[in-house]
Scaffold this motif. Structure first.
Motif, PDB file in Angstrom:
ATOM      1  N   ARG A 181       0.819  -1.213   0.000  1.00 53.13           N
ATOM      2  CA  ARG A 181       0.000   0.000   0.000  1.00 53.13           C
ATOM      3  C   ARG A 181       0.855   1.267   0.000  1.00 53.13           C
ATOM      4  N   ASP A 182       2.109   1.122  -0.372  1.00 55.94           N
ATOM      5  CA  ASP A 182       2.980   2.266  -0.609  1.00 55.94           C
ATOM      6  C   ASP A 182       3.042   2.533  -2.107  1.00 55.94           C
ATOM      7  N   LEU A 183       3.108   3.793  -2.479  1.00 59.52           N
ATOM      8  CA  LEU A 183       3.238   4.180  -3.878  1.00 59.52           C
ATOM      9  C   LEU A 183       4.678   4.581  -4.174  1.00 59.52           C
ATOM     10  N   GLY A 184       5.150   4.170  -5.339  1.00 52.60           N
ATOM     11  CA  GLY A 184       6.504   4.544  -5.721  1.00 52.60           C
ATOM     12  C   GLY A 184       6.794   4.129  -7.141  1.00 52.60           C
ATOM     13  N   PHE A 185       8.071   4.228  -7.512  1.00 53.18           N
ATOM     14  CA  PHE A 185       8.496   3.852  -8.860  1.00 53.18           C
ATOM     15  C   PHE A 185       9.974   3.468  -8.811  1.00 53.18           C
ATOM     16  N   ILE A 186      10.431   2.858  -9.885  1.00 54.49           N
ATOM     17  CA  ILE A 186      11.829   2.449 -10.020  1.00 54.49           C
ATOM     18  C   ILE A 186      12.489   3.307 -11.094  1.00 54.49           C
ATOM     19  N   HIS A 187      13.662   3.826 -10.756  1.00 56.68           N
ATOM     20  CA  HIS A 187      14.434   4.644 -11.711  1.00 56.68           C
ATOM     21  C   HIS A 187      15.909   4.358 -11.467  1.00 56.68           C
ATOM     22  N   ASN A 188      16.625   3.999 -12.529  1.00 58.70           N
ATOM     23  CA  ASN A 188      18.052   3.658 -12.411  1.00 58.70           C
ATOM     24  C   ASN A 188      18.298   2.570 -11.361  1.00 58.70           C
ATOM     25  N   ASN A 189      17.425   1.577 -11.330  1.00 61.71           N
ATOM     26  CA  ASN A 189      17.530   0.455 -10.379  1.00 61.71           C
ATOM     27  C   ASN A 189      17.379   0.873  -8.928  1.00 61.71           C
ATOM     28  N   LYS A 190      16.898   2.079  -8.712  1.00 58.81           N
ATOM     29  CA  LYS A 190      16.686   2.576  -7.360  1.00 58.81           C
ATOM     30  C   LYS A 190      15.188   2.787  -7.125  1.00 58.81           C
ATOM     31  N   ILE A 191      14.791   2.619  -5.871  1.00 57.58           N
ATOM     32  CA  ILE A 191      13.386   2.753  -5.508  1.00 57.58           C
ATOM     33  C   ILE A 191      13.138   4.166  -4.973  1.00 57.58           C
ATOM     34  N   TYR A 192      12.070   4.771  -5.457  1.00 58.00           N
ATOM     35  CA  TYR A 192      11.613   6.068  -4.940  1.00 58.00           C
ATOM     36  C   TYR A 192      10.220   5.850  -4.346  1.00 58.00           C
ATOM     37  N   VAL A 193      10.080   6.141  -3.070  1.00 58.87           N
ATOM     38  CA  VAL A 193       8.817   5.945  -2.370  1.00 58.87           C
ATOM     39  C   VAL A 193       8.145   7.302  -2.192  1.00 58.87           C
ATOM     40  N   LEU A 194       6.903   7.411  -2.634  1.00 64.06           N
ATOM     41  CA  LEU A 194       6.196   8.692  -2.633  1.00 64.06           C
ATOM     42  C   LEU A 194       5.220   8.849  -1.474  1.00 64.06           C
ATOM     43  N   GLY A 195       4.654   7.767  -0.977  1.00 64.37           N
ATOM     44  CA  GLY A 195       3.663   7.899   0.089  1.00 64.37           C
ATOM     45  C   GLY A 195       2.740   6.692   0.110  1.00 64.37           C
ATOM     46  N   ARG A 196       1.686   6.792   0.900  1.00 62.19           N
ATOM     47  CA  ARG A 196       0.749   5.703   1.110  1.00 62.19           C
ATOM     48  C   ARG A 196      -0.469   5.825   0.197  1.00 62.19           C
ATOM     49  N   ILE A 197      -0.948   4.684  -0.298  1.00 63.11           N
ATOM     50  CA  ILE A 197      -2.214   4.687  -1.031  1.00 63.11           C
ATOM     51  C   ILE A 197      -3.325   5.241  -0.150  1.00 63.11           C
ATOM     52  N   ASP A 198      -3.260   4.963   1.149  1.00 64.29           N
ATOM     53  CA  ASP A 198      -4.268   5.467   2.081  1.00 64.29           C
ATOM     54  C   ASP A 198      -4.262   6.983   2.163  1.00 64.29           C
ATOM     55  N   ASP A 199      -3.185   7.612   1.687  1.00 66.84           N
ATOM     56  CA  ASP A 199      -3.089   9.065   1.710  1.00 66.84           C
ATOM     57  C   ASP A 199      -3.533   9.707   0.405  1.00 66.84           C
ATOM     58  N   LEU A 200      -4.063   8.895  -0.513  1.00 63.99           N
ATOM     59  CA  LEU A 200      -4.559   9.449  -1.766  1.00 63.99           C
ATOM     60  C   LEU A 200      -5.870  10.199  -1.548  1.00 63.99           C
ATOM     61  N   ILE A 201      -5.993  11.322  -2.193  1.00 64.96           N
ATOM     62  CA  ILE A 201      -7.239  12.068  -2.234  1.00 64.96           C
ATOM     63  C   ILE A 201      -7.811  11.878  -3.644  1.00 64.96           C
ATOM     64  N   ILE A 202      -9.036  11.409  -3.726  1.00 63.45           N
ATOM     65  CA  ILE A 202      -9.662  11.181  -5.028  1.00 63.45           C
ATOM     66  C   ILE A 202     -10.716  12.256  -5.251  1.00 63.45           C
ATOM     67  N   ILE A 203     -10.493  13.090  -6.253  1.00 62.19           N
ATOM     68  CA  ILE A 203     -11.385  14.206  -6.545  1.00 62.19           C
ATOM     69  C   ILE A 203     -11.746  14.152  -8.025  1.00 62.19           C
ATOM     70  N   ASN A 204     -13.047  14.073  -8.317  1.00 62.77           N
ATOM     71  CA  ASN A 204     -13.484  13.999  -9.710  1.00 62.77           C
ATOM     72  C   ASN A 204     -12.752  12.896 -10.474  1.00 62.77           C
ATOM     73  N   GLU A 205     -12.629  11.734  -9.832  1.00 59.99           N
ATOM     74  CA  GLU A 205     -12.019  10.546 -10.416  1.00 59.99           C
ATOM     75  C   GLU A 205     -10.542  10.726 -10.719  1.00 59.99           C
ATOM     76  N   THR A 206      -9.909  11.714 -10.105  1.00 63.40           N
ATOM     77  CA  THR A 206      -8.476  11.939 -10.259  1.00 63.40           C
ATOM     78  C   THR A 206      -7.796  11.679  -8.929  1.00 63.40           C
ATOM     79  N   TYR A 207      -6.659  10.965  -8.945  1.00 62.14           N
ATOM     80  CA  TYR A 207      -5.907  10.679  -7.737  1.00 62.14           C
ATOM     81  C   TYR A 207      -4.944  11.822  -7.435  1.00 62.14           C
ATOM     82  N   TYR A 208      -4.945  12.281  -6.200  1.00 60.86           N
ATOM     83  CA  TYR A 208      -3.976  13.260  -5.750  1.00 60.86           C
ATOM     84  C   TYR A 208      -3.249  12.675  -4.552  1.00 60.86           C
ATOM     85  N   LEU A 209      -1.937  12.593  -4.638  1.00 61.00           N
ATOM     86  CA  LEU A 209      -1.148  11.994  -3.570  1.00 61.00           C
ATOM     87  C   LEU A 209      -0.934  13.004  -2.458  1.00 61.00           C
TER      88      LEU A 209
END
Length: 265
Positions: A181-209
């Motif tokens: 339930r963590d959001l992130g991505f992989i870049h240059n074989n490194k992990i970048y963690v952005l935050g929790r899915i539970d912290d997403l705000i959904i407004i007009n069907e758009t996700y805001y972290l």
């Protein structure tokens, strides 16, 4: 903590991001009292690691002989005993700059230069031997490198389930993959963690972290409490404002059309 580091020539400590912020604000006022040169690493873990927090910590404690390559990051959780990723000790963690409008779930990050308005992100390191990370979408389909999704973990020392909690175990542990339930991505074989899915705000069907959402909003006339709007487009307008001082206003939760918030003042 710093007294004990000096007394015992401490070398490693693991702290959540807020602790670095706290020490910069409180202990930093008397930084000249400390010699922290014995430390090999101050490791930021347990929360989203933020580049700006490290900048504050370094600027507060460089008089205490803190140097940039002492500041390290780790992505960790009890479900894999502890560490999932770790930056390389003695190396300064990599930072990248991305366009802020490419930081929502399912987006492909757009790299940019160090310019006003760019989001600065810091790596949490490469994956520890014996583990594997996949980034997946809402349907549990793998995403390509550079796309933002849920971090899933598999490997040799994954836990077998939550004690006396079969419901959560079934939700989070699927086919020997732990859905963090963590959001992130992989870049240059490194992990970048952005935050929790539970912290997403959904407004007009758009996700805001939440992580970059609360950095977006600046309305100094809010002094805490609850604001209410019947118009979801108004919330969308608020979220879409350019980034501003994170201490001005933090969004805590959006529940239907209520915005709960507090100021950092």
């Amino acid at each position: 903590l710093f007294d004990n580091i000096m007394a015992y020539n401490g070398t490693f400590t693991w702290l959540p991001n807020f602790a670095f912020e706290h020490m910069s604000s409180i202990v930093g006022k008397k930084a000249e009292m400390y010699d922290l040169s014995s430390m090999r690493a101050f490791i930021n873990c347990s929360e989203t690691c933020k580049a700006t927090t490290f900048d504050k910590f370094f600027n507060s404690f460089k008089i205490s002989k803190v140097i940039p390559n002492q500041l390290q990051c780790c992505y960790a959780m009890a479900e894999v005993v502890f560490g999932v990723t770790q930056t390389k000790i003695n190396n300064v963690p990599e930072r990248i700059f991305v366009e802020k409008n490419s930081l929502n779930r399912n987006d492909s990050i757009i790299l940019t230069e160090k310019i006003d308005g760019a989001a600065e992100l810091i790596e949490t390191g490469e994956i520890i031997d014996g583990l594997k990370i996949d980034i997946v979408d809402e349907n549990k389909n793998p995403l390509e490198l550079g796309r933002i999704g849920e971090i899933t973990i598999s490997g040799d020392f994954l836990f077998s389930g939550y004690n006396k909690d079969p419901v959560q175990t079934k939700e989070r542990l699927i086919e020997e993959h732990y859905y963090s339930r963590d959001l992130g991505f992989i870049h240059n074989n490194k992990i970048y963690v952005l935050g929790r899915i539970d912290d997403l705000i959904i407004i007009n069907e758009t996700y805001y972290l939440f992580y970059h959402g609360y950095s977006n909003i600046t309305y100094p006339f809010f002094k805490g409490g609850i604001a209410k709007s019947e118009n979801l487009n108004e919330w969308s307008r608020l979220i879409d404002e350019p980034f501003a001082d994170v201490n001005t206003l933090m969004v805590n939760k959006v529940n239907e059309n209520y915005l709960f918030y507090f100021t950092g003042d």
